[in-house]
Write a protein that holds these residues in place. Structure first.
Motif, mmCIF file in Angstrom:
data_model
loop_
_atom_site.group_PDB
_atom_site.id
_atom_site.type_symbol
_atom_site.label_atom_id
_atom_site.label_comp_id
_atom_site.label_asym_id
_atom_site.label_seq_id
_atom_site.Cartn_x
_atom_site.Cartn_y
_atom_site.Cartn_z
ATOM 1 N N GLU A 266 -15.105 28.385 -5.711
ATOM 2 C CA GLU A 266 -16.427 28.013 -5.206
ATOM 3 C C GLU A 266 -16.610 28.541 -3.793
ATOM 4 N N MET B 16 -20.855 31.978 -14.071
ATOM 5 C CA MET B 16 -21.242 31.684 -12.721
ATOM 6 C C MET B 16 -22.274 30.566 -12.749
ATOM 7 N N LYS B 17 -22.183 29.676 -11.786
ATOM 8 C CA LYS B 17 -23.222 28.671 -11.618
ATOM 9 C C LYS B 17 -23.562 28.548 -10.138
ATOM 10 N N VAL B 18 -24.764 28.085 -9.897
ATOM 11 C CA VAL B 18 -25.254 27.915 -8.536
ATOM 12 C C VAL B 18 -25.597 26.447 -8.354
ATOM 13 N N LYS B 19 -25.193 25.882 -7.214
ATOM 14 C CA LYS B 19 -25.478 24.475 -6.939
ATOM 15 C C LYS B 19 -26.206 24.363 -5.597
ATOM 16 N N GLU C 15 -11.636 27.504 -11.319
ATOM 17 C CA GLU C 15 -12.815 28.120 -10.720
ATOM 18 C C GLU C 15 -12.636 28.305 -9.222
#
Length: 81
Positions: free
Chosen positions: A70, A1-4, A68
């Motif tokens: 988003e 998981m990544k957060v932008k 992915e």
């Protein structure tokens, strides 16, 4: 998981999961993510300034890519923050 997070003339906040990660868990789903994040963003960005409104100011998009998924939360009127 990544957060932008991106803030220019538009406020963009995204949480990105790999499709494999998102598919393997059974407790998170699109509606739950949307509800939790919209409420928290609204509380932090609007209610902290005592601005009355609704969660309609926060736009939600689900972007599905090959590898992915988003979840994008967007506020077009940055000046209102």
């Amino acid at each position: 998981m990544k957060v932008k997070l991106q803030i220019n003339n538009v406020f963009n906040f995204s949480i990105v999961f790999l499709n494999q990660e998102f598919g393997q868990q059974n407790y998170l789903h699109t509606d739950l993510i949307k509800k939790i994040i919209k409420r928290h963003l609204y509380t932090i960005l609007y209610m902290s300034k005592y601005i009355k409104g609704n969660e309609e100011e926060i736009l939600f998009s689900k972007i599905e890519k090959e590898e992915e998924i988003e979840f994008l939360f967007q506020i077009n009127n940055v000046e209102s923050l």
